[in-house]
Motif scaffolding. Structure first.
Motif, PDB file in Angstrom:
ATOM      1  N   ASP A 126      47.439  89.296  70.728  1.00  0.00           N
ATOM      2  CA  ASP A 126      48.417  88.298  70.126  1.00  0.00           C
ATOM      3  C   ASP A 126      49.430  87.939  71.510  1.00  0.00           C
ATOM      4  O   ASP A 126      50.033  86.789  71.333  1.00  0.00           O
ATOM      5  CB  ASP A 126      49.279  89.236  69.059  1.00  0.00           C
ATOM      6  CG  ASP A 126      48.880  89.410  67.763  1.00  0.00           C
ATOM      7  OD1 ASP A 126      47.786  88.563  67.707  1.00  0.00           O
ATOM      8  OD2 ASP A 126      49.052  90.181  66.942  1.00  0.00           O
ATOM      9  N   SER A 127      49.608  88.855  72.369  1.00  0.00           N
ATOM     10  CA  SER A 127      50.478  88.571  73.499  1.00  0.00           C
ATOM     11  C   SER A 127      49.833  87.488  74.319  1.00  0.00           C
ATOM     12  O   SER A 127      50.209  86.385  74.912  1.00  0.00           O
ATOM     13  CB  SER A 127      50.352  89.687  74.484  1.00  0.00           C
ATOM     14  OG  SER A 127      49.309  90.260  74.887  1.00  0.00           O
ATOM     15  N   ALA A 128      48.411  87.349  74.358  1.00  0.00           N
ATOM     16  CA  ALA A 128      47.621  86.511  75.029  1.00  0.00           C
ATOM     17  C   ALA A 128      47.742  84.942  74.455  1.00  0.00           C
ATOM     18  O   ALA A 128      48.040  83.911  75.118  1.00  0.00           O
ATOM     19  CB  ALA A 128      46.173  86.904  75.100  1.00  0.00           C
ATOM     20  N   VAL A 129      47.718  85.058  73.041  1.00  0.00           N
ATOM     21  CA  VAL A 129      47.853  83.776  72.250  1.00  0.00           C
ATOM     22  C   VAL A 129      49.446  83.406  72.778  1.00  0.00           C
ATOM     23  O   VAL A 129      49.861  82.215  72.638  1.00  0.00           O
ATOM     24  CB  VAL A 129      47.746  84.090  70.996  1.00  0.00           C
ATOM     25  CG1 VAL A 129      48.126  82.781  70.148  1.00  0.00           C
ATOM     26  CG2 VAL A 129      46.056  84.327  70.438  1.00  0.00           C
ATOM     27  N   ARG A 130      50.433  84.287  72.374  1.00  0.00           N
ATOM     28  CA  ARG A 130      51.809  83.769  72.844  1.00  0.00           C
ATOM     29  C   ARG A 130      51.815  83.413  74.319  1.00  0.00           C
ATOM     30  O   ARG A 130      52.855  82.390  74.471  1.00  0.00           O
ATOM     31  CB  ARG A 130      52.745  85.044  72.489  1.00  0.00           C
ATOM     32  CG  ARG A 130      53.763  84.617  72.646  1.00  0.00           C
ATOM     33  CD  ARG A 130      54.994  85.785  72.310  1.00  0.00           C
ATOM     34  NE  ARG A 130      54.687  87.073  72.905  1.00  0.00           N
ATOM     35  CZ  ARG A 130      54.329  88.122  72.253  1.00  0.00           C
ATOM     36  NH1 ARG A 130      53.547  87.996  70.992  1.00  0.00           N
ATOM     37  NH2 ARG A 130      53.908  89.298  73.069  1.00  0.00           N
ATOM     38  N   HIS A 131      51.194  83.897  75.117  1.00  0.00           N
ATOM     39  CA  HIS A 131      51.141  83.340  76.617  1.00  0.00           C
ATOM     40  C   HIS A 131      50.645  81.842  76.671  1.00  0.00           C
ATOM     41  O   HIS A 131      51.548  81.079  77.190  1.00  0.00           O
ATOM     42  CB  HIS A 131      50.290  84.146  77.493  1.00  0.00           C
ATOM     43  CG  HIS A 131      50.146  83.649  78.883  1.00  0.00           C
ATOM     44  ND1 HIS A 131      51.151  83.716  79.818  1.00  0.00           N
ATOM     45  CD2 HIS A 131      49.078  82.924  79.417  1.00  0.00           C
ATOM     46  CE1 HIS A 131      50.510  83.310  80.988  1.00  0.00           C
ATOM     47  NE2 HIS A 131      49.507  82.674  80.702  1.00  0.00           N
ATOM     48  N   THR A 132      49.692  81.756  75.940  1.00  0.00           N
ATOM     49  CA  THR A 132      49.340  80.156  75.900  1.00  0.00           C
ATOM     50  C   THR A 132      50.354  79.275  75.399  1.00  0.00           C
ATOM     51  O   THR A 132      50.670  78.059  75.770  1.00  0.00           O
ATOM     52  CB  THR A 132      48.000  80.027  75.181  1.00  0.00           C
ATOM     53  OG1 THR A 132      46.808  80.974  75.815  1.00  0.00           O
ATOM     54  CG2 THR A 132      47.363  78.627  75.038  1.00  0.00           C
ATOM     55  N   LEU A 155      60.938  83.783  66.700  1.00  0.00           N
ATOM     56  CA  LEU A 155      61.094  85.121  66.471  1.00  0.00           C
ATOM     57  C   LEU A 155      59.275  85.425  65.765  1.00  0.00           C
ATOM     58  O   LEU A 155      58.635  86.389  66.166  1.00  0.00           O
ATOM     59  CB  LEU A 155      61.913  85.883  65.540  1.00  0.00           C
ATOM     60  CG  LEU A 155      63.197  85.765  65.979  1.00  0.00           C
ATOM     61  CD1 LEU A 155      64.245  86.382  64.724  1.00  0.00           C
ATOM     62  CD2 LEU A 155      63.492  86.605  67.104  1.00  0.00           C
ATOM     63  N   GLY A 156      58.874  84.671  65.102  1.00  0.00           N
ATOM     64  CA  GLY A 156      57.751  84.370  64.645  1.00  0.00           C
ATOM     65  C   GLY A 156      56.511  84.598  65.730  1.00  0.00           C
ATOM     66  O   GLY A 156      55.243  85.164  65.535  1.00  0.00           O
ATOM     67  N   TRP A 157      56.757  83.958  66.831  1.00  0.00           N
ATOM     68  CA  TRP A 157      55.913  83.951  67.833  1.00  0.00           C
ATOM     69  C   TRP A 157      55.731  85.352  68.242  1.00  0.00           C
ATOM     70  O   TRP A 157      54.493  85.663  68.929  1.00  0.00           O
ATOM     71  CB  TRP A 157      56.444  83.310  69.040  1.00  0.00           C
ATOM     72  CG  TRP A 157      56.313  81.621  68.679  1.00  0.00           C
ATOM     73  CD1 TRP A 157      56.037  81.107  67.597  1.00  0.00           C
ATOM     74  CD2 TRP A 157      56.652  80.654  69.811  1.00  0.00           C
ATOM     75  NE1 TRP A 157      56.338  79.740  67.707  1.00  0.00           N
ATOM     76  CE2 TRP A 157      56.392  79.449  69.145  1.00  0.00           C
ATOM     77  CE3 TRP A 157      56.759  80.727  71.289  1.00  0.00           C
ATOM     78  CZ2 TRP A 157      56.638  78.247  69.695  1.00  0.00           C
ATOM     79  CZ3 TRP A 157      56.962  79.504  71.805  1.00  0.00           C
ATOM     80  CH2 TRP A 157      56.851  78.155  71.088  1.00  0.00           C
ATOM     81  N   TRP A 158      56.610  86.145  67.993  1.00  0.00           N
ATOM     82  CA  TRP A 158      56.378  87.922  68.454  1.00  0.00           C
ATOM     83  C   TRP A 158      56.290  88.381  67.298  1.00  0.00           C
ATOM     84  O   TRP A 158      56.284  89.858  67.413  1.00  0.00           O
ATOM     85  CB  TRP A 158      57.815  88.195  69.270  1.00  0.00           C
ATOM     86  CG  TRP A 158      57.839  87.699  70.628  1.00  0.00           C
ATOM     87  CD1 TRP A 158      57.453  88.472  71.461  1.00  0.00           C
ATOM     88  CD2 TRP A 158      58.237  86.409  71.262  1.00  0.00           C
ATOM     89  NE1 TRP A 158      57.738  87.876  72.965  1.00  0.00           N
ATOM     90  CE2 TRP A 158      58.101  86.559  72.606  1.00  0.00           C
ATOM     91  CE3 TRP A 158      58.694  85.295  70.564  1.00  0.00           C
ATOM     92  CZ2 TRP A 158      58.567  85.401  73.492  1.00  0.00           C
ATOM     93  CZ3 TRP A 158      58.757  84.203  71.327  1.00  0.00           C
ATOM     94  CH2 TRP A 158      58.681  84.483  72.805  1.00  0.00           C
ATOM     95  N   TYR A 165      67.613  94.884  68.957  1.00  0.00           N
ATOM     96  CA  TYR A 165      67.734  94.656  70.372  1.00  0.00           C
ATOM     97  C   TYR A 165      66.578  94.661  71.026  1.00  0.00           C
ATOM     98  O   TYR A 165      66.471  93.933  72.161  1.00  0.00           O
ATOM     99  CB  TYR A 165      68.930  95.872  70.822  1.00  0.00           C
ATOM    100  CG  TYR A 165      68.341  97.342  70.866  1.00  0.00           C
ATOM    101  CD1 TYR A 165      68.325  97.882  69.581  1.00  0.00           C
ATOM    102  CD2 TYR A 165      67.898  97.866  71.691  1.00  0.00           C
ATOM    103  CE1 TYR A 165      67.706  99.334  69.540  1.00  0.00           C
ATOM    104  CE2 TYR A 165      67.533  99.072  71.840  1.00  0.00           C
ATOM    105  CZ  TYR A 165      67.550 100.004  70.460  1.00  0.00           C
ATOM    106  OH  TYR A 165      67.232 101.068  70.433  1.00  0.00           O
ATOM    107  N   LEU A 166      65.656  95.606  70.620  1.00  0.00           N
ATOM    108  CA  LEU A 166      64.207  95.505  71.340  1.00  0.00           C
ATOM    109  C   LEU A 166      63.568  94.009  71.376  1.00  0.00           C
ATOM    110  O   LEU A 166      63.230  93.615  72.113  1.00  0.00           O
ATOM    111  CB  LEU A 166      63.310  96.519  70.861  1.00  0.00           C
ATOM    112  CG  LEU A 166      63.653  97.936  71.281  1.00  0.00           C
ATOM    113  CD1 LEU A 166      62.945  98.924  70.391  1.00  0.00           C
ATOM    114  CD2 LEU A 166      64.215  98.294  72.741  1.00  0.00           C
ATOM    115  N   VAL A 167      63.501  93.504  70.272  1.00  0.00           N
ATOM    116  CA  VAL A 167      63.069  92.325  69.932  1.00  0.00           C
ATOM    117  C   VAL A 167      63.600  91.312  70.815  1.00  0.00           C
ATOM    118  O   VAL A 167      62.967  90.419  71.386  1.00  0.00           O
ATOM    119  CB  VAL A 167      62.778  91.830  68.450  1.00  0.00           C
ATOM    120  CG1 VAL A 167      62.440  90.400  68.211  1.00  0.00           C
ATOM    121  CG2 VAL A 167      61.890  92.722  67.493  1.00  0.00           C
ATOM    122  N   THR A 168      65.085  91.345  70.772  1.00  0.00           N
ATOM    123  CA  THR A 168      65.629  90.430  71.383  1.00  0.00           C
ATOM    124  C   THR A 168      65.512  90.428  72.947  1.00  0.00           C
ATOM    125  O   THR A 168      65.391  89.339  73.668  1.00  0.00           O
ATOM    126  CB  THR A 168      67.387  90.493  71.080  1.00  0.00           C
ATOM    127  OG1 THR A 168      67.539  90.472  69.929  1.00  0.00           O
ATOM    128  CG2 THR A 168      67.902  89.549  71.970  1.00  0.00           C
TER     129      THR A 168
END
Length: 482
Positions: A126-132, A155-158, A165-168
């Motif tokens: 998921d993180s690799a997709v988000r990186h793109t 936020l949905g990208w994550w 606070y952790l998500v932010t």
């Protein structure tokens, strides 16, 4: 990455987790450890407008050392110290001898982590997709065609639905790593408000003159840390400290929803009509979207007409005050009490909304309800444990090494309740006809909600959805706890 991360696959996996999954900010020292930046490499910050050049070099421990010996972890702090001005985006200010910007080296590190062979780890993929996706957003921002979307969609990208606070911090860090920021700040507006993903300017000198509204998410301020707004819980020496969060003016629903206004040449008839049609008690008086001339209220109209039945409209205009959408809500309360309402400026300093005492009362009222239920839940959990279980056995579970010096049920924490009720032996002693695993799973959900509330990070009203959960748990404890 670890010191020898350039070579083993285990270290490469750690690199991906560190930069892409945990979402911490890339540091200059990471570039050195990855072999992408050499100790002793020379850096130059050219200020073409002033005909000045500032020199620095990379130290062995990954700091930027200026010609006068000052050393900084943050490229932005180094740029500000070198010029005596700022803030700057140091990642696009400092360049190597061949013209490569530090930002380009940072992107190489992220690309390397994202291009690792699939590991089967869903979070890593998921993180690799988000990186793109973030790289594409940066490309569009640089092409002057930036992506605009709601905070909820961002936020949905994550894979998140609210801003704890952790998500932010994770979102802010990954945006910063890709040279992106949001306008307005995604943490300071409503979850369904729209933000634009903007990149850092290639001419960093333009940024130094735009300091009135402060930094937005993803940008940096001068200082030792690359995380000026929040500190990520990554264990990194730069990222220590409690994340700084809280309700902002922009989090109120009415703050950026637009305003109905009048000009100073308006008539009483125009004001009456607009206030009655919209159910307003006040209207701002504007000369252009950024020039606040005052406001008119039912009270100010009555006072002007009482003093002079033929009073011109200008006599009914009273002082009004505007605040930034990014201001902390608690900081503007004295001004709100004084004026009864406040106009809200957006990121461009335009008057974009209005907040009233009623808006704030509703906000704090909504926040207070789950707090009260959390307190009630705490009391019920402590009571069922103290009345149904042996203190010595509870202490042995919660404080096996004796360091906490537990001596009474009143000293138990919420984590202790989870520890005790999660123990099969203690659960059996309660004799409840309930499924322990389901009960503990819900208790764990409520623990996370409690932590968000106690840190005052409930920007997106998780407490509202938690109210039925809390009430159901309390009712269950009343029924089976006696």
């Amino acid at each position: 990455m670890t010191d020898d991360a350039a070579d083993g696959s285990a270290d490469e996996s750690l690199g991906r987790a560190s930069y892409l999954i945990e979402g911490r900010r890339v540091l200059v020292s990471d570039l050195v450890r990855a072999g992408l930046l050499s100790p002793g490499a020379r850096l130059t910050f050219r200020q073409r407008r002033f005909g000045q050049e500032h020199r620095a070099q990379v130290s062995a421990d990954g700091r930027i050392e200026l010609s006068d010996g000052q050393r900084f972890r943050s490229p932005s702090a180094a740029a500000a110290a070198a010029t005596g001005r700022g803030p700057y985006d140091g990642w696009t200010a400092w360049a190597l001898d061949d013209g490569t910007l530090l930002d380009q080296v940072r992107q190489s590190l992220l690309d390397t982590a994202a291009e690792l062979p699939p590991s089967g780890d869903i979070a890593a993929e998921d993180s690799a997709v988000r990186h793109t996706r973030l790289k594409e957003a940066r490309r569009q921002a640089d092409a002057k065609a930036p992506v605009t979307l709601t905070v909820r969609d961002l936020l949905g990208w994550w894979g998140a639905s609210r801003r704890g606070y952790l998500v932010t911090e994770r979102v802010a860090a990954e945006l910063a790593n890709h040279g992106l920021s949001t306008v307005p700040d995604f943490a300071a507006v409503g979850i369904d408000d729209r933000v634009t993903l903007t990149g850092t300017s290639g001419d960093t000198e333009d940024e130094e003159e735009t300091t009135e509204q402060g930094p937005v998410a993803g940008q940096e301020e001068p200082g030792e840390s690359d995380s000026p707004r929040l500190a990520a819980p990554s264990g990194n020496e730069e990222d220590k400290g409690e994340p700084i969060q809280g309700q902002t003016v922009g989090n109120l629903p009415s703050a950026l929803k637009g305003v109905v206004s009048v000009s100073s040449s308006a008539s009483f008839e125009e004001v009456f009509t607009k206030m009655r049609l919209n159910g307003y008690s006040q209207l701002p008086v504007l000369s252009g979207p950024r020039n606040l001339r005052g406001a008119v209220t039912w009270e100010s109209i009555a006072r002007a007409r009482y003093a002079n039945s033929e009073a011109p409209f200008s006599d009914a205009i009273v002082a009004a005050h505007a605040v930034s959408y990014a201001d902390h809500l608690i900081d503007v309360l004295p001004e709100l009490e004084r004026f009864g309402f406040l106009l809200v400026k957006d990121q461009t300093n335009q008057i974009a909304g209005i907040i009233t005492i009623a808006d704030v009362a509703a906000e704090y009222g909504a926040t207070a309800r789950p707090f009260l239920l959390i307190g009630d839940l705490d009391r019920h959990l402590r009571r069922v444990i103290s009345e149904g279980l042996d203190l010595a056995e509870v202490v042995a579970l919660c404080n096996p090494d004796g360091r906490r010096k537990l001596a009474a049920f009143d000293q138990l924490s919420y984590g202790d309740y989870h520890q005790v009720l999660g123990n099969q032996l203690q659960w059996d002693k309660l004799g409840w006809p309930l499924d322990r695993k389901s009960f503990i799973a819900r208790l764990d959900e409520l623990r996370e909600i409690r932590n968000e509330l106690m840190h005052f990070n409930d920007k997106d009203k998780v407490g509202d959805s938690a109210i039925p959960m809390l009430r159901n748990m309390i009712e269950l404890l009343r029924e089976h706890g006696g």
